[in-house]
Design an enzyme around this catalytic site. Structure first.
Site, PDB file in Angstrom:
ATOM      1  N   LEU A  85      -1.206  -1.374  -1.959  1.00  0.00           N
ATOM      2  CA  LEU A  85      -0.227  -2.449  -2.136  1.00  0.00           C
ATOM      3  C   LEU A  85       0.305  -2.349  -3.565  1.00  0.00           C
ATOM      4  O   LEU A  85      -0.273  -2.877  -4.506  1.00  0.00           O
ATOM      5  CB  LEU A  85      -0.889  -3.802  -1.874  1.00  0.00           C
ATOM      6  CG  LEU A  85       0.040  -5.000  -1.768  1.00  0.00           C
ATOM      7  CD1 LEU A  85       1.119  -4.789  -0.713  1.00  0.00           C
ATOM      8  CD2 LEU A  85      -0.751  -6.257  -1.454  1.00  0.00           C
ATOM      9  N   HIS A  86       1.431  -1.671  -3.711  1.00  0.00           N
ATOM     10  CA  HIS A  86       1.893  -1.249  -5.033  1.00  0.00           C
ATOM     11  C   HIS A  86       2.443  -2.390  -5.899  1.00  0.00           C
ATOM     12  O   HIS A  86       1.866  -2.753  -6.926  1.00  0.00           O
ATOM     13  CB  HIS A  86       2.974  -0.177  -4.879  1.00  0.00           C
ATOM     14  CG  HIS A  86       2.593   0.989  -4.036  1.00  0.00           C
ATOM     15  ND1 HIS A  86       1.698   1.949  -4.455  1.00  0.00           N
ATOM     16  CD2 HIS A  86       2.988   1.344  -2.782  1.00  0.00           C
ATOM     17  CE1 HIS A  86       1.565   2.861  -3.498  1.00  0.00           C
ATOM     18  NE2 HIS A  86       2.331   2.517  -2.481  1.00  0.00           N
ATOM     19  N   ASP A  87       3.596  -2.915  -5.528  1.00  0.00           N
ATOM     20  CA  ASP A  87       4.405  -3.725  -6.442  1.00  0.00           C
ATOM     21  C   ASP A  87       3.801  -5.063  -6.871  1.00  0.00           C
ATOM     22  O   ASP A  87       4.072  -5.512  -7.994  1.00  0.00           O
ATOM     23  CB  ASP A  87       5.790  -3.949  -5.852  1.00  0.00           C
ATOM     24  CG  ASP A  87       6.590  -2.664  -5.770  1.00  0.00           C
ATOM     25  OD1 ASP A  87       6.419  -1.806  -6.657  1.00  0.00           O
ATOM     26  OD2 ASP A  87       7.384  -2.509  -4.826  1.00  0.00           O
TER      27      ASP A  87
END
Length: 312
Positions: free
Chosen positions: A241-243
């Site tokens: 879950l990057h951002d």
């Protein structure tokens, strides 16, 4: 309460959408505007997706601006294979009633930064850096006024996720990324090296669903769709879950560890276009320009994200 004034530059994307929800749920932040850029999907969709996410909440007064529809020098590369045709496939969200602002995103960024005292505005960047690079080219004075840039992008130890060498946000517009990294502004980078340690799991996705509000259910539905690509690709239990790590770092830096290093962007090579070259061991004398994050307390990160989305 003194709030952090931020501009969020984004190309939603399911993970961008969750980052927006985290920011909207956080009273410590004053979101001056959301600026959209072409990236995960074309600009018409990223600017629509940002407004769809606002309509999941009560914060529909936050202005949304459309920016660059292509990189500074390159042909646009998008990622529908990851995010789906809309960019936020998973939930069924209606066309937004919120209207785009008539002002261009780059103009908004410049005018807003010039209208505030030095070191008041933080740029939170979740996508390709085209809008920021163009703003710097058009009005270089703003580089001396920005408090900091917190960005999701890059990857070194993890390699790339769009090519063997490059992370997607940097690959899409390496010239813009290079422009930002030599700006002299304090920069914190949250690369694949840390976001790949913040993995969804079935239990974490179900925790979002159990929140029961529109934002929680939509988050679970987006992550149901989003994680399938990375689970298949990496063989992991869940997808990174990057951002949301950008917003979480701003609010809870104690969840993270990193190192102050030199980072350069490869713009000349076809083979390694967009590579994030990190001088982790200081083997050169190049100036250190980035606080490069490589560790996260993932349990604390997900608990924080769940608790905040409950507030929506």
């Amino acid at each position: 309460m003194i709030k952090n004034k931020i501009i969020i530059d984004t190309d939603p994307g399911q993970d961008d959408a969750v980052a927006l929800l985290l920011a909207l749920a956080s009273k410590e932040l004053e979101i001056l505007g959301i600026t959209c850029v072409a990236g995960n999907v074309p600009l018409s969709l990223t600017s629509e997706n940002a407004r769809k996410i606002l309509e999941l909440t009560r914060y529909t007064e936050i202005p949304v601006f459309a920016g660059a529809d292509r990189p500074i020098k390159r042909t646009l590369v998008t990622a529908e294979h990851v995010h789906g045709k809309t960019g936020i496939d998973g939930p069924v969200l209606e066309k937004p009633k919120i209207k785009l602002q008539s002002k261009e995103a780059i103009e908004f960024i410049i005018e807003t930064i010039l209208s505030y005292p030095k070191d008041e505005i933080t740029l939170c960047t979740l996508g390709p850096l085209t809008n920021i690079g163009l703003a710097f080219q058009r009005e270089p004075r703003i580089k001396t006024l920005i408090k900091e840039i917190i960005m999701m992008g890059g990857g070194f130890f993890e390699g790339g996720n769009i090519t063997p060498a490059a992370e997607f946000n940097i690959y899409v517009d390496p010239e813009a990324a290079a422009e930002v990294l030599v700006s002299g502004i304090p920069i914190t980078m949250l690369p694949l090296d840390v976001t790949h340690k913040a993995l969804t799991s079935r239990s974490r996705i179900e925790s979002f669903r159990k929140i029961g509000n529109k934002a929680g259910i939509a988050t679970a539905e987006m992550l149901d769709f989003f994680e399938r690509f990375d689970v298949e690709k990496y063989g992991s239990e869940g997808g990174p879950l990057h951002d949301p790590n950008v917003i979480a770092y701003l609010l809870r830096p104690e969840f993270y560890e990193g190192k102050y290093v030199n980072v350069e962007i490869e713009v000349g090579s076809d083979l390694t276009r967009g590579m994030t070259v990190v001088d982790w061991w200081s083997v050169t004398t190049r100036k250190k320009n980035v606080y490069y994050i490589d560790k996260v307390k993932d349990e604390e990160f997900f608990n924080f994200l769940i608790e905040r989305i409950k507030l929506l």
